[in-house]
Design a protein around this motif. Structure first.
Motif, mmCIF file in Angstrom:
data_model
loop_
_atom_site.group_PDB
_atom_site.id
_atom_site.type_symbol
_atom_site.label_atom_id
_atom_site.label_comp_id
_atom_site.label_asym_id
_atom_site.label_seq_id
_atom_site.Cartn_x
_atom_site.Cartn_y
_atom_site.Cartn_z
ATOM 1 N N SER B 379 0.940 -1.220 -0.023
ATOM 2 C CA SER B 379 -0.119 0.150 -0.048
ATOM 3 C C SER B 379 0.881 1.417 -0.028
ATOM 4 C CB SER B 379 -0.857 0.018 1.097
ATOM 5 O OG SER B 379 -0.395 -0.139 2.378
ATOM 6 N N VAL B 382 1.781 2.176 -3.513
ATOM 7 C CA VAL B 382 0.585 2.563 -4.511
ATOM 8 C C VAL B 382 0.711 4.030 -4.074
ATOM 9 C CG1 VAL B 382 -1.785 2.585 -4.653
ATOM 10 C CG2 VAL B 382 -0.391 0.409 -4.761
ATOM 11 N N ALA B 386 1.369 8.004 -6.339
ATOM 12 C CA ALA B 386 0.583 8.864 -6.680
ATOM 13 C C ALA B 386 1.074 10.186 -6.053
ATOM 14 C CB ALA B 386 -0.925 8.227 -6.049
ATOM 15 N N ALA B 404 -1.007 13.116 2.637
ATOM 16 C CA ALA B 404 -2.040 12.252 2.072
ATOM 17 C C ALA B 404 -1.525 10.895 1.984
ATOM 18 C CB ALA B 404 -2.605 12.945 1.045
ATOM 19 N N SER B 407 -1.194 9.078 5.097
ATOM 20 C CA SER B 407 -2.470 8.452 5.764
ATOM 21 C C SER B 407 -3.183 7.480 5.104
ATOM 22 C CB SER B 407 -3.262 9.788 6.091
ATOM 23 O OG SER B 407 -4.719 9.657 5.344
ATOM 24 N N SER B 408 -2.919 7.660 3.707
ATOM 25 C CA SER B 408 -3.519 6.560 2.734
ATOM 26 C C SER B 408 -2.756 5.139 3.067
ATOM 27 C CB SER B 408 -3.506 6.988 1.251
ATOM 28 O OG SER B 408 -4.181 5.987 0.468
ATOM 29 N N SER B 411 -3.633 3.773 6.529
ATOM 30 C CA SER B 411 -5.013 2.973 6.481
ATOM 31 C C SER B 411 -4.966 1.698 6.067
ATOM 32 C CB SER B 411 -6.006 3.948 5.909
ATOM 33 O OG SER B 411 -6.072 3.781 4.334
ATOM 34 N N GLY B 412 -3.891 0.987 5.345
ATOM 35 C CA GLY B 412 -3.969 -0.155 4.907
ATOM 36 C C GLY B 412 -3.164 -1.225 5.777
#
Lengths: 322, 414
Positions: B379, B382, B386, B404, B407-408, B411-412
């Motif tokens: 994760s 990825v 981005a 971001a 945090s993204s 979360s995984g």
């Protein structure tokens, strides 16, 4: 459902003028068990098909939404109930809001423009002229070509910096546009391709819709002195109502679940600028192996499609009953 | 098309084998059912399949085991291995990209092995550790590749520049070498693993960690790595480019320097030679110009839970013999375009493939991509790629994009 049953009952009571007081009893006698069983047998294949192909995957997806399911779970089979965790995490992910807005823009703009251009072309081809059938057939091509083939071609058209489109624009003195490689234009580019594919679908349905409008109406209106636009607004548009409804609903569902087009062209990039909920769900599930979050995002697509289809069914039923 | 058919046929054939071995009764003259090797399909050559088959046929000469290969696309290998294990057809040997090992081990698809006579110190440490997860050794590296900086020597000489070593060197050289119709520096900026693993070296040189993508070191290095696109010294088209595109541009003279995979060096040197361009090769840069800490590519050969008892011994023997047969290793890695992680075999490869010298130098200071975050790596790659694209296209500020991403990615985490 309820209304139909009532109507059936009324019809049944009307047909038997000397029906006994108990209406339900009357219906029972009309349908012996053998007949009922026979009808059920006919329902069986479609029921099995629906359960296997629709109910099971949807139920599994729904179940995944509430489980801590990861790669290890595939092997061990063990996962825990985590309540709303997956949904909350998915929504709080910075990628979600962007993907949701992109999906809304992608869907609405695609639908509207596809419809307007499709209608324009349908009206254009309403009048037969030399080669009109051939040209119309050619226009349907984008819809028939496998999506991967079409979008690969578009990749070349959009290529940065000297793809076909940029070369073409260059002749008019327009500097090269970074179609797929700029966060300002990536979403626009995938919308353009989606519209290109969708026009054919709109053209075909609207064209056949136009054919079904009786020409007498136009003749009568013309005699009454109605101009072209008056005939369009008062005859064509209302008569196309049902076709338009079907088009918009199907178009909505097709557009919402659009995946391969985006995946081939931008994979949601650059930097999530063309990320849709469908591609985001895929990324979460199969790149990050967060199956629960991927399922949660997919649920939103289910719900959105579901609302539109239920709404459509209600409207259609009202029209039929009117 | 032909390749797809071949792969399809391979999978179908292997599936038949799998089906037949589950029904056959064991105890035949040889050791009964063949062991399954899950390998990756590369877009290189089908000979790879033959090479691996020859190796496995020979690795247990007295063990009496036969091996059958099941080939899947490289990026789907992790999921395929897990699926097969889940459905009771667990592979006995898996040849997987080193960043997948943590995920495979965590999913309980792997079995620990014994090192036998091999000395851990004979291996390049980063790649050696990539066969480990939480203290267990599950396998050994097949060989390594990596990314290096290549440049047009003439252009740098004319501008009075030497090969870049620090961030400042690279930025300055890129500025100077960018002219009308030519970009100074190119790197892969297409979303995915290549983009992120190029960045990790910069992150590490600034003192950051993959576990904290919003640290000041992470923001600073992301800003640096995206700066070439922001400043216009790298082509915006590189947002969809891989190494192959970069070497073309370099040979065409539209690019002065580029960071490319070592697997493209052969092709680059050949075509550049034909075009009369002299190519220089140097290590990746680092913040202060010190030797960079780099991630590495290449597979690890690991034992799967399918192998137990005697079969596990046979599998273990094969994994050991991949490295202990030094001559064979040199040949096989040369064929794969890799540098052996087993140091005694390196000299032979470097003699016939001198363009890998820089890689050998660079690998001394290497770190596995999953060392810091284990199975949570996927994760991160990825989210990070981005974020880098967002910074490069000016869609977000470096601080916001990296916050971001963190945090993204977090979360995984599990």
């Amino acid at each position: 459902m309820k209304r139909e049953t009532l109507m059936d009952v009324e019809a049944a009571s009307r047909s038997r003028t000397r029906a006994p007081g108990n209406l339900v009893g009357a219906r029972r006698r009309q349908l012996p068990t053998r007949v009922v069983a026979g009808r059920l047998v006919f329902l069986l294949p479609v029921t099995v098909f629906l359960l296997l192909m629709f109910a099971y995957p949807m139920a599994f997806n729904f179940w995944l939404t509430f489980q801590s399911y990861d790669l290890a779970s595939l092997v061990t089979g063990a996962s825990e109930f985590v309540g709303l965790d997956n949904i909350v995490t998915a929504i709080n992910d910075p990628g979600f809001a962007g993907a949701a807005v992109n999906t809304a823009v992608f869907t609405v703009v695609s639908l509207v423009v596809q419809f307007v251009i499709g209608l324009g072309l349908a009206l254009f081809f309403y009048n037969r002229f030399p080669l009109s059938t051939t040209i119309r057939a050619l226009l349907v091509l984008p819809w028939l070509v496998p999506s991967i083939v079409a979008t690969t071609a578009w990749r070349f058209i959009f290529q940065d910096p000297n793809g076909f489109l940029n070369q073409l624009l260059g002749h008019f003195g327009v500097p090269p546009v970074h179609w797929l490689t700029s966060s300002d234009t990536a979403l626009l580019s995938i919308i353009i391709v989606n519209i290109w594919i969708g026009i054919a679908f709109n053209l075909v349905l609207l064209h056949s819709g136009l054919q079904s409008i009786p020409t007498e109406r136009y003749e009568a209106a013309q005699i009454d002195g109605a101009g072209y636009w008056q005939r369009f607004w008062y005859i064509t548009v209302p008569a196309l109502g049902p076709v338009t409804a079907v088009l918009l609903v199907l178009g909505f569902v097709y557009t919402l679940k659009q995946f391969d087009l985006v995946w081939t062209l931008t994979q949601g990039g650059p930097g999530n600028s063309s990320q849709l909920l469908s591609t985001w769900s895929y990324t979460l599930s199969f790149n990050n192996n967060n199956f629960g979050q991927g399922a949660a995002v997919a649920d939103f697509l289910f719900v959105a499609s579901g609302i539109v289809i239920v709404f459509y069914t209600l409207v259609q039923r009202r029209q039929n009953n009117a | 098309m032909k390749k797809t058919l071949l792969i399809g046929a391979t999978i179908a054939a292997s599936a038949t084998v799998l089906a037949s071995c589950s029904s056959d009764s064991p105890g035949e003259a040889s050791k009964g059912e063949p062991l399954t090797v899950l390998t990756y399909a590369q877009n290189a050559t089908d000979d790879q399949l033959t090479m691996y088959q020859e190796f496995f046929d020979g690795c247990t000469a007295d063990g009496g085991y036969a091996f059958k290969q099941l080939q899947v696309p490289a990026d789907q290998l992790l999921n395929k291995a897990v699926q097969l294990t889940a459905s009771g057809d667990a592979p006995d040997v898996i040849v997987a990209d080193n960043q997948m090992i943590a995920g495979l081990a965590k999913s309980e698809v792997l079995t620990p092995i014994e090192l036998g006579s091999l000395d851990p110190d004979d291996f390049v440490q980063g790649p050696f550790k990539s066969g480990q997860y939480e203290g267990e050794q599950y396998g050994l590296p097949v060989g390594n590749n990596g990314e290096v900086i290549v440049y047009n020597k003439q252009l740098l000489d004319d501008a009075g520049l030497s090969a870049p070593e620090s961030w400042a060197d690279l930025s300055h050289a890129a500025q100077v070498l960018t002219t009308d119709g030519r970009y100074g520096f190119g790197q892969t900026f297409a979303a995915g693993e290549t983009l992120s693993w190029n960045y990790w070296a910069q992150l590490w040189s600034a003192g950051g960690s993959i576990a904290e993508l919003d640290s000041s070191a992470a923001v600073e290095s992301a800003e640096f790595w995206a700066s070439f696109l922001v400043d216009g010294t790298a082509p915006q088209a590189s947002l969809q480019w891989q190494s192959d595109n970069l070497i073309n541009e370099l040979v065409e003279g539209r690019l002065a320097m580029a960071q490319v995979g070592t697997w493209t060096l052969n092709a680059l040197l050949d075509t550049a030679d034909e075009a009369g361009i002299e190519i220089g090769i140097t290590t990746q840069v680092s913040k202060d110009g010190e030797a960079p800490i780099v991630p590495f590519g290449g597979e690890v050969m690991v034992a799967g839970v399918g192998a137990t008892g005697e079969a596990l011994t046979a599998v273990n023997d094969c994994i050991i013999s991949w490295s202990s047969d030094t001559e064979g290793l040199a040949e096989r890695d040369e064929f794969l375009g890799y540098l052996p992680s087993y140091i005694p075999a390196q000299a032979a490869v470097l003699e016939s493939a001198p363009h890998l010298e820089v890689l050998a130098e660079q690998l001394k200071n290497s770190r596995g991509r999953t060392e810091e975050v284990g199975a949570n790596y996927q994760s991160r790659t990825v989210a990070l790629s981005a974020a880098l694209q967002q910074i490069a296209t000016g869609a977000e500020s470096p601080e916001d994009a990296m916050a971001a991403a963190q945090s993204s990615a977090a979360s995984g985490d599990k």
